[in-house]
Design a protein around this motif. Structure first.
Motif, PDB file in Angstrom:
ATOM      1  N   HIS A 249      -7.930   2.975   0.640  1.00  0.00           N
ATOM      2  CA  HIS A 249      -6.814   2.766   1.575  1.00  0.00           C
ATOM      3  C   HIS A 249      -5.570   3.525   1.082  1.00  0.00           C
ATOM      4  O   HIS A 249      -4.887   4.209   1.863  1.00  0.00           O
ATOM      5  CB  HIS A 249      -6.539   1.260   1.656  1.00  0.00           C
TER       6      HIS A 249
ATOM      7  N   GLU B 290      -9.938  -5.890   7.194  1.00  0.00           N
ATOM      8  CA  GLU B 290      -9.491  -6.562   5.977  1.00  0.00           C
ATOM      9  C   GLU B 290     -10.102  -7.953   5.818  1.00  0.00           C
ATOM     10  O   GLU B 290      -9.519  -8.931   6.220  1.00  0.00           O
ATOM     11  CB  GLU B 290      -7.957  -6.690   5.955  1.00  0.00           C
TER      12      GLU B 290
ATOM     13  N   ALA C 232      -2.097  -4.629   3.391  1.00  0.00           N
ATOM     14  CA  ALA C 232      -3.268  -3.869   3.850  1.00  0.00           C
ATOM     15  C   ALA C 232      -3.516  -4.113   5.341  1.00  0.00           C
ATOM     16  O   ALA C 232      -3.859  -3.197   6.088  1.00  0.00           O
ATOM     17  CB  ALA C 232      -4.499  -4.271   3.033  1.00  0.00           C
TER      18      ALA C 232
ATOM     19  N   SER D 212     -10.734  -0.205   2.329  1.00  0.00           N
ATOM     20  CA  SER D 212      -9.993  -0.980   3.315  1.00  0.00           C
ATOM     21  C   SER D 212      -9.162  -0.004   4.137  1.00  0.00           C
ATOM     22  O   SER D 212      -9.185   1.190   3.909  1.00  0.00           O
ATOM     23  CB  SER D 212      -9.127  -2.039   2.626  1.00  0.00           C
ATOM     24  N   GLY D 213      -8.453  -0.518   5.123  1.00  0.00           N
ATOM     25  CA  GLY D 213      -7.664   0.354   5.992  1.00  0.00           C
ATOM     26  C   GLY D 213      -7.979   0.170   7.464  1.00  0.00           C
ATOM     27  O   GLY D 213      -7.171   0.476   8.327  1.00  0.00           O
TER      28      GLY D 213
ATOM     29  N   VAL E  17       0.828  -1.208   0.000  1.00  0.00           N
ATOM     30  CA  VAL E  17       0.000   0.000   0.000  1.00  0.00           C
ATOM     31  C   VAL E  17       0.867   1.264   0.000  1.00  0.00           C
ATOM     32  O   VAL E  17       0.569   2.242  -0.695  1.00  0.00           O
ATOM     33  CB  VAL E  17      -0.960   0.004   1.221  1.00  0.00           C
TER      34      VAL E  17
ATOM     35  N   LEU F 254      -9.398  -0.979  -2.060  1.00  0.00           N
ATOM     36  CA  LEU F 254      -7.965  -0.741  -1.851  1.00  0.00           C
ATOM     37  C   LEU F 254      -7.589   0.688  -2.243  1.00  0.00           C
ATOM     38  O   LEU F 254      -6.713   1.307  -1.625  1.00  0.00           O
ATOM     39  CB  LEU F 254      -7.142  -1.741  -2.678  1.00  0.00           C
TER      40      LEU F 254
END
Length: 254
Positions: A95, A121, A179, A117-118, A66, A92
């Motif tokens: 994120h 997950e 992630a 996401s972030g 990421v 993603l």
């Protein structure tokens, strides 16, 4: 009509309109076409829409994470000579947008996240995807949406090809691990960037309580729901998505 992809240096991207730059960040399995609703709507509203192709499968394995994608986005912003950008990311891509904003806060005027996401997950699915099992992949793809018919044969075929490509599946798993490592729960309270959170009420991938947690942790965020909607609101309900984002940008003076 398909939007024309511009190739310049190491970048491949779509660009439409003039005005305040909105950079769209796609997700892991999401193509550029997922954002047709946004790319068709916002140029007429006085925005320059930029949609770079992220090098999801084009980085060396050690750089498939990421943080490197966030750096790639910063490189693109510098390459295009942009300032005060608005980042819009799905899954993603959300994120990557969040991490980019943390790393380069002076570059980002506002952030829009949807199905990001972030914080949580399960976005990459439970365990190693079953290669060769088309029906399983089809069910997984359909589960992303509230209306399974949106998972067209073309979408399922693309996901099926990805999970049956050894290089791509190894990189997908590397991104999934990255992630999880880059969980942003501790970072969000120190990120004052105005953030618009648009979420599907029926998101199975990043469930509604994830959106509520983003809204709770970010100092200057607003949360908007779209009903009968899964993980990709800009695909399932493009008109409603655009109306919400339009109103928010106008209210904030962006």
């Amino acid at each position: 009509m398909e939007d024309k992809i511009i190739k310049e240096g190491k970048y491949r991207y779509i660009e439409k309109g003039e005005g305040t730059p909105i950079i769209i960040l796609h997700g892991l399995m999401g193509g550029l076409s997922n954002f047709h609703g946004v790319t068709d709507h916002f140029p007429e509203k006085g925005y320059k829409i930029l949609l770079p192709e992220l090098p999801i499968y084009g980085m060396p394995m050690l750089k498939t994470n990421v943080k490197q994608f966030a750096k790639f986005v910063e490189g693109f912003i510098e390459f295009k000579g942009l300032e005060d950008v608005i980042l819009l990311g799905n899954s993603l891509g959300g994120h990557i947008g969040l991490l980019h904003t943390k790393m380069y806060p002076n570059k980002v005027k506002a952030l829009v996240i949807t199905g990001s996401s972030g914080l949580y997950e399960s976005a990459m699915g439970d365990g190693y995807p079953r290669r060769g099992d088309y029906d399983f992949i089809q069910k997984k793809a359909e589960n992303v949406f509230y209306d399974p018919k949106i998972a067209t044969k073309a979408i399922v075929d693309e996901v099926f090809a990805t999970v049956n490509d050894r290089n791509k599946i190894l990189k997908t798993l590397a991104i999934a691990k990255s992630a999880i490592r880059h969980n942003m729960a501790d970072d969000l309270p120190a990120m004052p960037t105005p953030t618009c959170i648009i979420w599907g009420k029926n998101d199975n991938v990043t469930p509604p309580d994830v959106a509520e947690l983003f809204n709770e942790l970010l100092p200057d965020s607003e949360l908007f729901w779209i009903d009968k909607c899964g993980h990709a609101p800009m695909m399932e309900h493009p008109n409603e998505f655009n109306a919400i984002l339009d109103a928010w940008l106008e209210k904030r003076g962006f």
